[in-house]
Design an enzyme around this catalytic site. Sequence first.
Site, PDB file in Angstrom:
ATOM      1  N   PHE A 359      64.057  10.489 -82.130  1.00 30.52           N
ATOM      2  CA  PHE A 359      65.385  11.090 -82.235  1.00 30.52           C
ATOM      3  C   PHE A 359      65.709  11.381 -83.691  1.00 30.52           C
ATOM      4  CE2 PHE A 359      69.952  10.108 -82.996  1.00 30.52           C
ATOM      5  CZ  PHE A 359      70.472  11.269 -82.454  1.00 30.52           C
ATOM      6  N   HIS A 403      75.056   8.714 -86.189  1.00 36.52           N
ATOM      7  CA  HIS A 403      74.253   7.886 -87.105  1.00 36.52           C
ATOM      8  C   HIS A 403      74.732   8.090 -88.548  1.00 36.52           C
ATOM      9  CE1 HIS A 403      70.876   5.296 -86.093  1.00 36.52           C
ATOM     10  NE2 HIS A 403      70.460   5.419 -87.334  1.00 36.52           N
ATOM     11  N   ARG A 414      78.486  -1.517 -81.943  1.00 36.46           N
ATOM     12  CA  ARG A 414      78.851  -2.607 -81.029  1.00 36.46           C
ATOM     13  C   ARG A 414      80.170  -3.250 -81.433  1.00 36.46           C
ATOM     14  NH1 ARG A 414      73.225  -2.811 -81.168  1.00 36.46           N
ATOM     15  NH2 ARG A 414      73.096  -4.260 -82.920  1.00 36.46           N
TER      16      ARG A 414
END
Length: 507
Positions: A359, A403, A414
């Site tokens: 990716f 990202h 998270r």
Amino acid sequence: MSVRRRTHSDDFSFRLERTRRPSKLDVLRESPTLPVQQGYSLTTVVLVSLVVTLVCQNVAPPAFSYLNQLIKNSPKRKIPGQSNRLNIGFISTNSPEKFAPAVQKPTFLVDPIYDEKWKGVHTAVPVMTTEPEEKRDNNHAKVKEAILAAKAASRSRRDGNLERAVTIMEHAMALAPNNPQILIEMGQIREMHNELVEADQCYVKALAYDPGNSEALVLRARTNPLVSAIDRKMLKTVHDLRNEFAHLQHSTALRRMMRETYFLYVYHTVAIEGNTLSLGQTRAILESGMVIPGKSIREHNEVIGMDAALRFLNCSLLSKEHHEISIDDILEMHRRVLGNADPVEAGKIRTTQVYVGKFTPVAPEYVLEQLADMVDWLNDESTMAMDPIERAAIAHYKLVLVHPFTDGNGRTARLLLNLIMMRSGFPPVILPVETRAEYYASLHVANLGDLRPFVRYVAKHSEASIQRYIGAMKTSSGNVINGEEPNLTAEESKVSEKIETECRAGS
């Protein structure tokens, strides 16, 4: 007097004498003495050498460059009977004529390649892959074997032998896991086992690789409403548990469980990223600042950074009056996540391109724009009206997709997920390191266009977290029902008071 007769040998000697080349001795005898030519002086030789060197260095290179430029810009002409030695583009299957320069480039080496016209030009096709030929043949053989296995499994499925069909399809899936025909057959077998969610995932994945597959479209239209009903029922179950958790008595047992969950969360979230510290070692670092022998400084700093980020989330972000999330909130969480492990990059948006396996995230010049779009989506009214589990899972995925940081993206995502869940009344969600493969697999399926597996993954572990609290409250002691509370140890009381003091100071 006798006269000797003339023989053939005499004639041969006469002819040989007439045709014989004069020797050097004869030439010297007949020619006059010539004066001996004197050699060049040393000065003349040196001057000539210097002139030749200057000419080679200053005059010859521009001349050759000019000649090469003329050759490069010269018009092209067709040569029907010749083929190019190098063919960079796709091979034409229509015209056999090739193009060659009108002026051939001079070469100083003999070309060792025998230039022969290729006779298969009309049947050639473009090669669309850069894989080695041996690997392509091997993959083709695997796909062919997998398709044959799928046909055999289909016959077994129609005959009612589902166990044999499952065994054959497991072999086929191992050979070609992304082949649409294999995925469709596997989905039908799952459907016959009443595994509708797994069957629907197979159809969705088949459509991701072949969007126009009519068989997959028909099967997906059949399973989609059933799976949607299953998902709604699952989310309702989690919300019912959340309501039960909200009515739990705030006892010492609950506070103890919260402390245990705190250490569990830090351990699991850093372990998913590859940290090798155990749960006991993580707890020892947080409680006493102990240095663990044989572990790297970075692993220690990752635990300390996650502890700081959780305290910031508990004491600052959760106490804010408005529930809007800003870019600064995300940057502040990341600043604490990497504050000890990598202080240079902590809290800073990346300025270089990063790669995550196969990716490739967005280019660095678009990161801030994409991050702003994600925050706008988070604070939109329609998004705020979504189910909090779905909203938290999608926010996690969007942050990982952008990202925005060189490191710490997963840990920050998270934290963002738990910020949204805890603002909606859920306890912290722990994504166990034991489910790391499922975690990344569901994110991969989200990249293919289906976010529901990741939403189910978050909902499943949110339910497990709530059940952990409820189970601890029910099994810790019967004294809670009678109004009596078990006492904390001196160490537990000290840590709890420290956390509460820091939270009051931060707010």
